[in-house]
Design an enzyme around this catalytic site. Structure first.
Site, PDB file in Angstrom:
ATOM      1  N   GLY A 118     -10.892  -1.803   3.170  1.00 47.04           N
ATOM      2  CA  GLY A 118      -9.956  -1.662   4.289  1.00 47.04           C
ATOM      3  C   GLY A 118      -9.979  -0.260   4.873  1.00 47.04           C
ATOM      4  N   ASP A 119      -8.923   0.068   5.603  1.00 45.52           N
ATOM      5  CA  ASP A 119      -8.853   1.368   6.278  1.00 45.52           C
ATOM      6  C   ASP A 119      -8.431   2.503   5.364  1.00 45.52           C
ATOM      7  OD1 ASP A 119      -6.316   0.000   6.074  1.00 45.52           O
ATOM      8  OD2 ASP A 119      -5.467   1.600   7.299  1.00 45.52           O
TER       9      ASP A 119
ATOM     10  N   THR B 256      -0.725   1.956   7.039  1.00 43.98           N
ATOM     11  CA  THR B 256      -0.638   0.740   6.225  1.00 43.98           C
ATOM     12  C   THR B 256      -0.543  -0.484   7.141  1.00 43.98           C
ATOM     13  OG1 THR B 256       0.600  -0.475   4.569  1.00 43.98           O
ATOM     14  CG2 THR B 256       1.893   0.969   5.988  1.00 43.98           C
ATOM     15  N   GLY B 257      -1.165  -1.558   6.703  1.00 46.27           N
ATOM     16  CA  GLY B 257      -1.149  -2.767   7.516  1.00 46.27           C
ATOM     17  C   GLY B 257      -2.491  -3.458   7.431  1.00 46.27           C
TER      18      GLY B 257
ATOM     19  N   THR C 113       0.868  -1.195   0.000  1.00 46.75           N
ATOM     20  CA  THR C 113       0.000   0.000   0.000  1.00 46.75           C
ATOM     21  C   THR C 113       0.895   1.232   0.000  1.00 46.75           C
ATOM     22  OG1 THR C 113      -1.802  -1.086   1.156  1.00 46.75           O
ATOM     23  CG2 THR C 113      -1.611   1.286   1.508  1.00 46.75           C
TER      24      THR C 113
ATOM     25  N   GLY D 109      -5.897  -3.702   7.634  1.00 42.97           N
ATOM     26  CA  GLY D 109      -6.852  -2.597   7.698  1.00 42.97           C
ATOM     27  C   GLY D 109      -7.918  -2.724   8.754  1.00 42.97           C
TER      28      GLY D 109
HETATM   29  N1  ASP Z   1      -4.304  -1.239   4.931  1.00 46.36           N
HETATM   30  C1  ASP Z   1      -4.574  -1.877   3.675  1.00 46.36           C
HETATM   31  C2  ASP Z   1      -5.909  -2.563   3.743  1.00 46.36           C
HETATM   32  O1  ASP Z   1      -6.188  -3.176   4.758  1.00 46.36           O
HETATM   33  C3  ASP Z   1      -3.554  -2.888   3.266  1.00 46.36           C
HETATM   34  C4  ASP Z   1      -2.114  -2.529   3.537  1.00 46.36           C
HETATM   35  O2  ASP Z   1      -1.810  -1.423   3.959  1.00 46.36           O
HETATM   36  O3  ASP Z   1      -1.245  -3.399   3.307  1.00 46.36           O
HETATM   37  O4  ASP Z   1      -6.639  -2.540   2.772  1.00 46.36           O
END
Ligand code: ASP
Length: 346
Positions: A244-245, A265-266, A214, A268
């Protein structure tokens, strides 16, 4: 006669006509204090998983995006214009999970999300479930600037994109073999497949095949305004139009001149539970924490506390930048107020 003239002059000076003229004469004051930071996703990256040329490729794109953003700031660009330009560079690269390079859903589709927010006036724009917009961040910015709405979804969002002249491409543009293989690997293994509720076990498996990527950017411009943006393909093998977030204002993306600009990022779902980006703002605004401490509490204490994984970047109006993550790595970079460049992965 003379009296009439003075009367007319007096009225015009206080009318809206007079006001517009006065404003147009005011050149925006620019200072030499500007800075930016970006991320390209957080995850359990370990050095042995990357060849030197792979590392170099990621760093090159981040470098290019930073240099472009900084040169725009030097020429007086606004924070939101820089956020868009920086994110576009990363969306156009197949290396990151945004735009070209977006991960595949369980149905074998690319469904992209993005958001942008201006800390100056809290204007924002967001999109979700895009399949054909080449640069989701540009559509988010268009919504922010030229629509009465904040958040558009799927086909409706793409209809608006067409009306506004935003570039539309065939879905095949987004195909990247590596991403397709990653999705098949997860989909074909019942053990690692995301179920209805989602499963943190699945996330571990996703990490083990490099699903991160992301992208996000935070900027302080020369007028003292901050902005944030995030763009993503979401999570590999997602189902049921999962969102997601990243496009949720306050969860994955937030900016407010009163505090900071944040891009997360992560995993979500956990960032949504915490309303993580706005939470950084809250620690600054209500608890008077500095940007680094506020971001550290949200990632190291709150995210870790609920078993979530990921990171964020944040900037304040002094141009102080912080990178926080509880994974082994986060693609990240910045050019600070002194013009010093930094790019790292682990
Ligand atoms: N945060 C993003 C989601 O959950 C994915 C990511 O940041 O890797 O859609």
């Amino acid at each position: 006669m003379k009296l009439k003239f003075y009367f007319l002059f007096f009225i015009l000076s206080f009318s809206s006509f007079g006001q517009v003229k006065m404003d147009s004469l005011k050149a925006p004051i620019m200072t030499s204090k500007f800075a930016l930071a970006l991320h390209g996703g957080a995850g359990n990256m370990v050095k042995r998983k990357f060849t030197p040329s792979e590392e170099e490729a990621y760093k090159k794109v981040m470098d290019e995006a930073l240099v472009l953003g900084y040169s725009m700031l030097e020429k007086g660009a606004t924070a939101t214009d820089v956020v868009e330009a920086v994110i576009k560079v990363m969306e156009d690269s197949p290396l990151f999970n945004a735009g070209k390079g977006a991960v595949f859903s369980n149905e074998g589709m690319n469904e992209m999300d993005a958001a942008i927010m201006n800390g100056k006036d809290l204007k924002c724009g967001a999109v979700t479930n895009l399949r054909k917009v080449k640069n989701p961040i540009s559509l988010a910015k268009e919504i922010m600037n030229n629509s009465q709405f904040v958040f558009l979804n799927g086909e409706g969002a793409e209809k608006f994109a067409k009306l506004q002249g935003i570039e539309i491409v065939d879905t095949s543009y987004f195909f990247v073999q590596k991403r397709w293989n990653e999705m098949l690997k997860i989909r074909d293994s019942s053990k690692t497949q995301l179920d209805n509720e989602g499963s943190s076990g699945a996330i571990d498996d996703l990490d083990s095949i490099n699903k991160f990527g992301t992208v996000g950017c935070v900027v302080l411009d020369g007028y003292g305004n901050i902005a944030a943006g995030t763009s993503t393909g979401g999570i590999t093998n997602k189902k049921f139009n999962r969102i997601g977030d990243s496009p949720l204002i306050g969860s994955g993306t937030y900016a407010n001149n009163e505090s900071c600009a944040v891009s997360c990022t992560g995993h979500g779902e956990d960032f949504i539970r915490l309303v993580a980006a706005h939470q950084v703002h809250s620690y600054m605004f209500f608890k008077h924490k500095n940007v680094e401490k506020a971001a550290e509490i949200v990632i190291k204490k709150e995210l870790t506390g609920i078993g979530g994984r990921g990171g964020l970047i944040a900037i304040d109006r002094q141009g102080r930048i912080t990178f926080q993550f509880n994974t082994t790595g986060m693609f990240r970079g910045s050019i600070d107020t002194k013009g010093e460049k930094f790019v790292a992965i682990y």
